[in-house]
Design an enzyme around this catalytic site. Sequence first.
Site: not given
Length: 341
Positions: A71-72, A147, A149, A218, A220, A294
Amino acid sequence: MDTVHMRRIIIIAVIFVPIIICVQVKKYPLLMPNVHPNHDELYLCTPIKVVPKKSFYIVGFEPNATMETAHHILLYGCTTPGSNQPYWNCGEMADSQVDKDIPKASPCASGSHVLYAWARDAKKFEVPEGVGFQIGEGTPIQYLVLQVHYAHTGKFKDGSTDNSGIFLIYTEEPRKKLAGVLLLGTGGAIPPNSVTHMETDCRLFENKTIYPFAYRTHTHGLGKVVAGYAIHEGDDKKDHWTLLGKRNPLTPQMFYPVFNTDPIHPGDILAARCTMKSNRNTYTHVGATNLDEMCNFYLMYYVKEGTPLDMKYCFTQGPPYFYWDTDNHLNNIPDQQASTL
Protein backbone atom coordinates in the site's frame (compact mmCIF):
# COMPACT_ATOMS: atom_id res chain seq x y z
CA MET A 1 62.04 45.65 -53.11
CA ASP A 2 62.23 47.58 -49.88
CA THR A 3 63.18 45.67 -46.87
CA VAL A 4 60.19 45.43 -44.69
CA HIS A 5 60.36 44.18 -41.17
CA MET A 6 57.41 41.91 -41.03
CA ARG A 7 55.82 41.30 -37.71
CA ARG A 8 54.47 37.92 -37.27
CA ILE A 9 51.17 37.96 -35.49
CA ILE A 10 50.83 34.71 -33.77
CA ILE A 11 47.27 33.84 -32.97
CA ILE A 12 47.03 31.47 -30.13
CA ALA A 13 43.76 29.60 -30.00
CA VAL A 14 42.84 28.70 -26.49
CA ILE A 15 40.37 25.90 -26.32
CA PHE A 16 38.48 25.65 -23.07
CA VAL A 17 37.62 22.07 -22.30
CA PRO A 18 34.93 21.73 -19.65
CA ILE A 19 36.01 19.74 -16.66
CA ILE A 20 33.46 17.11 -15.88
CA ILE A 21 33.48 16.01 -12.30
CA CYS A 22 32.02 12.55 -12.01
CA VAL A 23 30.49 11.69 -8.69
CA GLN A 24 30.82 8.01 -7.97
CA VAL A 25 27.44 6.67 -6.91
CA LYS A 26 26.57 3.25 -5.60
CA LYS A 27 23.33 1.37 -5.03
CA TYR A 28 22.29 -0.37 -1.82
CA PRO A 29 19.25 -2.70 -1.63
CA LEU A 30 17.16 -1.99 1.47
CA LEU A 31 14.54 -4.71 1.05
CA MET A 32 12.24 -6.82 3.17
CA PRO A 33 14.08 -10.09 4.03
CA ASN A 34 11.61 -12.36 2.20
CA VAL A 35 8.87 -11.91 4.77
CA HIS A 36 5.52 -13.71 4.74
CA PRO A 37 2.69 -11.20 5.37
CA ASN A 38 -0.02 -13.25 7.06
CA HIS A 39 -2.93 -10.82 7.47
CA ASP A 40 -4.32 -7.61 6.04
CA GLU A 41 -3.29 -4.16 7.29
CA LEU A 42 0.11 -5.44 8.38
CA TYR A 43 3.04 -3.04 8.86
CA LEU A 44 6.51 -4.59 8.85
CA CYS A 45 9.85 -2.88 9.47
CA THR A 46 13.43 -3.97 8.79
CA PRO A 47 16.61 -2.06 9.76
CA ILE A 48 20.15 -1.48 8.56
CA LYS A 49 22.95 0.07 10.63
CA VAL A 50 25.04 2.78 8.98
CA VAL A 51 28.76 1.93 8.91
CA PRO A 52 30.34 3.55 12.00
CA LYS A 53 32.61 6.60 11.67
CA LYS A 54 31.62 7.23 8.05
CA SER A 55 29.25 9.63 6.32
CA PHE A 56 27.14 8.81 3.30
CA TYR A 57 24.93 11.00 1.12
CA ILE A 58 21.74 9.56 -0.37
CA VAL A 59 21.05 11.14 -3.77
CA GLY A 60 18.28 8.94 -5.13
CA PHE A 61 15.60 6.37 -4.35
CA GLU A 62 14.59 3.53 -6.68
CA PRO A 63 11.45 1.64 -5.58
CA ASN A 64 11.31 -2.12 -5.71
CA ALA A 65 7.56 -2.51 -5.21
CA THR A 66 4.14 -2.50 -6.82
CA MET A 67 0.86 -1.18 -5.46
CA GLU A 68 -0.64 -4.66 -5.84
CA THR A 69 1.71 -5.78 -3.06
CA ALA A 70 2.49 -2.71 -0.93
CA HIS A 71 0.00 0.00 0.00
CA HIS A 72 2.86 2.34 0.83
CA ILE A 73 6.51 2.38 1.93
CA LEU A 74 8.27 4.76 4.31
CA LEU A 75 12.00 5.15 4.87
CA TYR A 76 12.89 6.36 8.35
CA GLY A 77 16.16 7.76 9.62
CA CYS A 78 16.66 6.73 13.25
CA THR A 79 19.18 7.28 15.99
CA THR A 80 18.19 3.87 17.36
CA PRO A 81 15.76 1.44 15.71
CA GLY A 82 12.58 0.17 17.31
CA SER A 83 14.00 -3.36 17.41
CA ASN A 84 17.21 -5.21 16.61
CA GLN A 85 15.32 -8.11 15.04
CA PRO A 86 15.63 -8.77 11.28
CA TYR A 87 12.02 -7.53 11.00
CA TRP A 88 9.16 -6.66 13.32
CA ASN A 89 5.55 -5.52 13.37
CA CYS A 90 5.63 -1.72 13.45
CA GLY A 91 1.93 -0.97 12.96
CA GLU A 92 -0.42 0.64 15.45
CA MET A 93 -3.08 -1.94 14.67
CA ALA A 94 -1.02 -5.03 15.48
CA ASP A 95 -3.08 -8.04 16.55
CA SER A 96 -1.37 -9.72 19.50
CA GLN A 97 -2.97 -13.07 18.66
CA VAL A 98 -2.16 -13.12 14.96
CA ASP A 99 1.30 -11.62 15.45
CA LYS A 100 2.38 -13.48 18.59
CA ASP A 101 5.49 -14.82 16.84
CA ILE A 102 6.53 -11.40 15.48
CA PRO A 103 7.91 -8.77 17.89
CA LYS A 104 6.08 -5.44 17.96
CA ALA A 105 7.80 -2.04 18.15
CA SER A 106 7.74 1.40 16.57
CA PRO A 107 9.98 2.04 13.53
CA CYS A 108 12.44 4.09 15.64
CA ALA A 109 13.15 4.01 19.36
CA SER A 110 14.72 7.48 19.14
CA GLY A 111 15.56 10.17 16.60
CA SER A 112 12.73 9.35 14.20
CA HIS A 113 12.07 11.22 10.97
CA VAL A 114 10.94 10.37 7.46
CA LEU A 115 13.47 10.53 4.61
CA TYR A 116 11.37 9.17 1.75
CA ALA A 117 7.89 7.85 1.05
CA TRP A 118 6.42 5.81 -1.82
CA ALA A 119 2.96 4.66 -2.92
CA ARG A 120 0.82 3.95 -6.00
CA ASP A 121 3.59 2.80 -8.35
CA ALA A 122 5.64 5.97 -8.05
CA LYS A 123 8.84 5.98 -10.11
CA LYS A 124 12.51 6.50 -9.26
CA PHE A 125 13.38 9.82 -7.62
CA GLU A 126 16.69 11.72 -7.63
CA VAL A 127 17.58 14.87 -5.70
CA PRO A 128 18.98 17.97 -7.48
CA GLU A 129 22.66 18.26 -8.36
CA GLY A 130 24.84 18.94 -5.34
CA VAL A 131 22.15 17.92 -2.83
CA GLY A 132 22.17 14.86 -0.57
CA PHE A 133 20.67 13.36 2.56
CA GLN A 134 23.57 12.97 4.96
CA ILE A 135 23.54 9.89 7.18
CA GLY A 136 26.12 8.39 9.51
CA GLU A 137 28.91 10.15 11.36
CA GLY A 138 28.02 13.60 12.65
CA THR A 139 24.29 13.10 12.15
CA PRO A 140 21.46 11.69 14.28
CA ILE A 141 20.82 9.06 11.59
CA GLN A 142 22.69 5.95 12.64
CA TYR A 143 20.11 3.51 11.30
CA LEU A 144 17.76 3.34 8.34
CA VAL A 145 14.44 1.55 8.84
CA LEU A 146 12.23 0.42 5.97
CA GLN A 147 8.49 0.22 6.69
CA VAL A 148 6.11 -1.56 4.31
CA HIS A 149 2.33 -1.46 4.73
CA TYR A 150 0.63 -4.60 3.41
CA ALA A 151 -3.02 -3.56 3.16
CA HIS A 152 -4.16 -6.74 1.38
CA THR A 153 -2.29 -10.02 1.71
CA GLY A 154 -4.41 -12.49 -0.26
CA LYS A 155 -1.58 -13.10 -2.74
CA PHE A 156 0.56 -14.53 0.08
CA LYS A 157 -1.91 -17.22 1.15
CA ASP A 158 0.03 -19.73 -0.97
CA GLY A 159 3.05 -19.29 1.32
CA SER A 160 4.98 -16.94 -0.95
CA THR A 161 7.23 -14.25 0.47
CA ASP A 162 8.04 -10.62 -0.29
CA ASN A 163 11.16 -8.50 -0.73
CA SER A 164 9.58 -5.10 -1.46
CA GLY A 165 11.73 -2.11 -0.63
CA ILE A 166 13.97 0.61 -1.98
CA PHE A 167 17.33 0.70 -3.72
CA LEU A 168 19.27 3.60 -2.17
CA ILE A 169 21.48 5.54 -4.56
CA TYR A 170 24.30 7.11 -2.57
CA THR A 171 27.80 8.57 -2.65
CA GLU A 172 30.56 9.03 -0.10
CA GLU A 173 31.58 12.35 -1.64
CA PRO A 174 30.32 15.24 0.55
CA ARG A 175 27.41 17.31 -0.74
CA LYS A 176 27.40 21.07 -0.18
CA LYS A 177 23.61 21.22 0.17
CA LEU A 178 22.08 18.96 2.80
CA ALA A 179 18.52 17.74 2.30
CA GLY A 180 15.69 17.22 4.74
CA VAL A 181 11.99 16.34 4.76
CA LEU A 182 9.26 18.07 6.71
CA LEU A 183 6.03 16.10 7.09
CA LEU A 184 2.84 18.10 7.55
CA GLY A 185 -0.23 16.21 8.68
CA THR A 186 -3.33 16.13 10.85
CA GLY A 187 -5.37 14.03 13.21
CA GLY A 188 -9.13 14.39 13.37
CA ALA A 189 -12.23 12.85 11.84
CA ILE A 190 -14.31 13.27 8.68
CA PRO A 191 -18.09 13.43 9.24
CA PRO A 192 -20.34 11.14 7.18
CA ASN A 193 -21.55 12.40 3.78
CA SER A 194 -19.47 15.56 3.88
CA VAL A 195 -16.69 17.58 2.27
CA THR A 196 -14.15 18.30 5.01
CA HIS A 197 -10.95 20.32 5.14
CA MET A 198 -8.11 18.82 7.17
CA GLU A 199 -5.57 21.57 7.84
CA THR A 200 -2.21 22.07 9.50
CA ASP A 201 0.38 24.84 9.79
CA CYS A 202 3.63 25.48 11.67
CA ARG A 203 5.92 28.48 11.94
CA LEU A 204 9.66 28.12 11.30
CA PHE A 205 11.32 29.29 14.51
CA GLU A 206 14.80 27.97 13.72
CA ASN A 207 17.37 30.40 12.33
CA LYS A 208 17.65 28.51 9.05
CA THR A 209 16.61 29.32 5.48
CA ILE A 210 15.32 26.34 3.53
CA TYR A 211 15.06 25.86 -0.23
CA PRO A 212 12.11 23.64 -1.27
CA PHE A 213 12.56 21.37 -4.28
CA ALA A 214 9.99 18.54 -4.13
CA TYR A 215 6.66 17.63 -2.56
CA ARG A 216 4.47 14.58 -2.13
CA THR A 217 0.83 14.15 -1.14
CA HIS A 218 -0.76 11.22 0.67
CA THR A 219 -4.30 10.30 1.69
CA HIS A 220 -6.32 7.13 1.55
CA GLY A 221 -9.49 6.76 -0.52
CA LEU A 222 -11.38 9.94 0.47
CA GLY A 223 -8.73 12.46 -0.56
CA LYS A 224 -9.58 14.74 -3.50
CA VAL A 225 -7.03 17.57 -3.31
CA VAL A 226 -3.92 18.13 -1.16
CA ALA A 227 -2.23 21.55 -1.27
CA GLY A 228 0.84 22.91 0.52
CA TYR A 229 1.88 26.54 1.04
CA ALA A 230 4.60 28.80 2.37
CA ILE A 231 3.16 31.85 4.13
CA HIS A 232 4.95 35.15 4.74
CA GLU A 233 3.44 37.90 6.84
CA GLY A 234 3.76 41.19 4.98
CA ASP A 235 4.21 44.69 6.33
CA ASP A 236 0.50 45.17 5.67
CA LYS A 237 -0.24 42.46 8.27
CA LYS A 238 -1.70 40.29 5.53
CA ASP A 239 -0.53 36.74 5.02
CA HIS A 240 1.01 36.19 1.58
CA TRP A 241 0.49 32.59 0.44
CA THR A 242 2.86 30.88 -2.01
CA LEU A 243 1.66 27.58 -3.46
CA LEU A 244 4.36 24.92 -3.11
CA GLY A 245 2.42 22.01 -4.57
CA LYS A 246 -1.07 20.71 -5.20
CA ARG A 247 -2.27 17.36 -6.45
CA ASN A 248 -4.96 14.71 -6.54
CA PRO A 249 -3.54 12.32 -3.91
CA LEU A 250 -4.95 9.27 -5.68
CA THR A 251 -2.52 9.71 -8.60
CA PRO A 252 0.96 8.13 -8.25
CA GLN A 253 2.23 9.28 -4.86
CA MET A 254 5.77 10.18 -5.82
CA PHE A 255 7.78 13.33 -5.13
CA TYR A 256 7.15 16.04 -7.73
CA PRO A 257 9.01 19.33 -8.32
CA VAL A 258 7.58 22.16 -6.22
CA PHE A 259 5.65 24.93 -7.95
CA ASN A 260 7.86 27.62 -6.41
CA THR A 261 11.50 27.28 -5.32
CA ASP A 262 11.83 30.62 -3.53
CA PRO A 263 13.60 30.32 -0.17
CA ILE A 264 11.51 30.01 2.99
CA HIS A 265 12.87 32.12 5.81
CA PRO A 266 12.77 32.00 9.62
CA GLY A 267 9.41 33.26 10.81
CA ASP A 268 7.55 32.04 7.73
CA ILE A 269 4.78 29.46 8.05
CA LEU A 270 4.32 26.15 6.24
CA ALA A 271 0.74 24.97 5.80
CA ALA A 272 -1.21 22.17 4.14
CA ARG A 273 -4.85 21.35 3.45
CA CYS A 274 -6.45 18.04 2.45
CA THR A 275 -9.92 18.26 0.94
CA MET A 276 -11.74 15.05 1.77
CA LYS A 277 -15.07 13.86 0.37
CA SER A 278 -16.96 11.15 2.20
CA ASN A 279 -19.99 9.24 0.95
CA ARG A 280 -19.84 6.98 3.98
CA ASN A 281 -22.61 6.84 6.59
CA THR A 282 -20.18 6.82 9.51
CA TYR A 283 -17.30 8.97 10.72
CA THR A 284 -13.87 8.24 9.22
CA HIS A 285 -10.99 8.77 11.64
CA VAL A 286 -7.29 9.28 10.99
CA GLY A 287 -5.57 5.94 11.42
CA ALA A 288 -3.28 3.30 10.00
CA THR A 289 -5.68 1.05 8.06
CA ASN A 290 -7.01 1.46 4.55
CA LEU A 291 -10.49 2.13 5.97
CA ASP A 292 -9.12 4.99 8.05
CA GLU A 293 -7.77 8.19 6.55
CA MET A 294 -4.55 10.21 6.50
CA CYS A 295 -3.73 13.77 5.48
CA ASN A 296 -0.03 14.20 4.66
CA PHE A 297 2.00 16.74 2.71
CA TYR A 298 5.73 15.99 2.50
CA LEU A 299 8.13 18.82 1.66
CA MET A 300 11.69 18.07 0.55
CA TYR A 301 14.15 20.94 0.91
CA TYR A 302 17.84 21.68 1.30
CA VAL A 303 19.93 24.12 3.27
CA LYS A 304 22.98 25.86 1.87
CA GLU A 305 24.68 26.12 5.25
CA GLY A 306 24.61 24.01 8.36
CA THR A 307 22.22 21.14 8.96
CA PRO A 308 18.55 20.61 8.03
CA LEU A 309 15.73 21.67 10.34
CA ASP A 310 15.48 20.06 13.74
CA MET A 311 11.72 20.14 13.17
CA LYS A 312 10.75 17.02 11.25
CA TYR A 313 6.96 16.96 11.76
CA CYS A 314 4.15 19.53 11.74
CA PHE A 315 0.87 18.04 13.02
CA THR A 316 -2.40 19.46 14.31
CA GLN A 317 -5.48 17.89 15.87
CA GLY A 318 -7.41 18.40 12.63
CA PRO A 319 -11.20 18.62 12.32
CA PRO A 320 -13.29 19.49 14.22
CA TYR A 321 -10.68 20.96 16.60
CA PHE A 322 -8.31 22.83 14.29
CA TYR A 323 -8.61 24.81 11.06
CA TRP A 324 -6.50 27.52 9.41
CA ASP A 325 -8.88 30.19 10.63
CA THR A 326 -9.09 28.88 14.20
CA ASP A 327 -8.82 31.94 16.47
CA ASN A 328 -8.10 33.97 13.29
CA HIS A 329 -4.40 33.10 13.45
CA LEU A 330 -4.16 33.02 9.62
CA ASN A 331 -5.74 35.44 7.17
CA ASN A 332 -6.05 36.01 3.42
CA ILE A 333 -6.67 32.26 3.04
CA PRO A 334 -6.84 31.14 -0.64
CA ASP A 335 -9.87 29.00 0.04
CA GLN A 336 -10.87 28.09 -3.51
CA GLN A 337 -7.32 27.61 -4.80
CA ALA A 338 -6.47 25.28 -1.91
CA SER A 339 -9.53 23.09 -2.48
CA THR A 340 -9.73 22.63 -6.26
CA LEU A 341 -7.40 21.33 -8.95
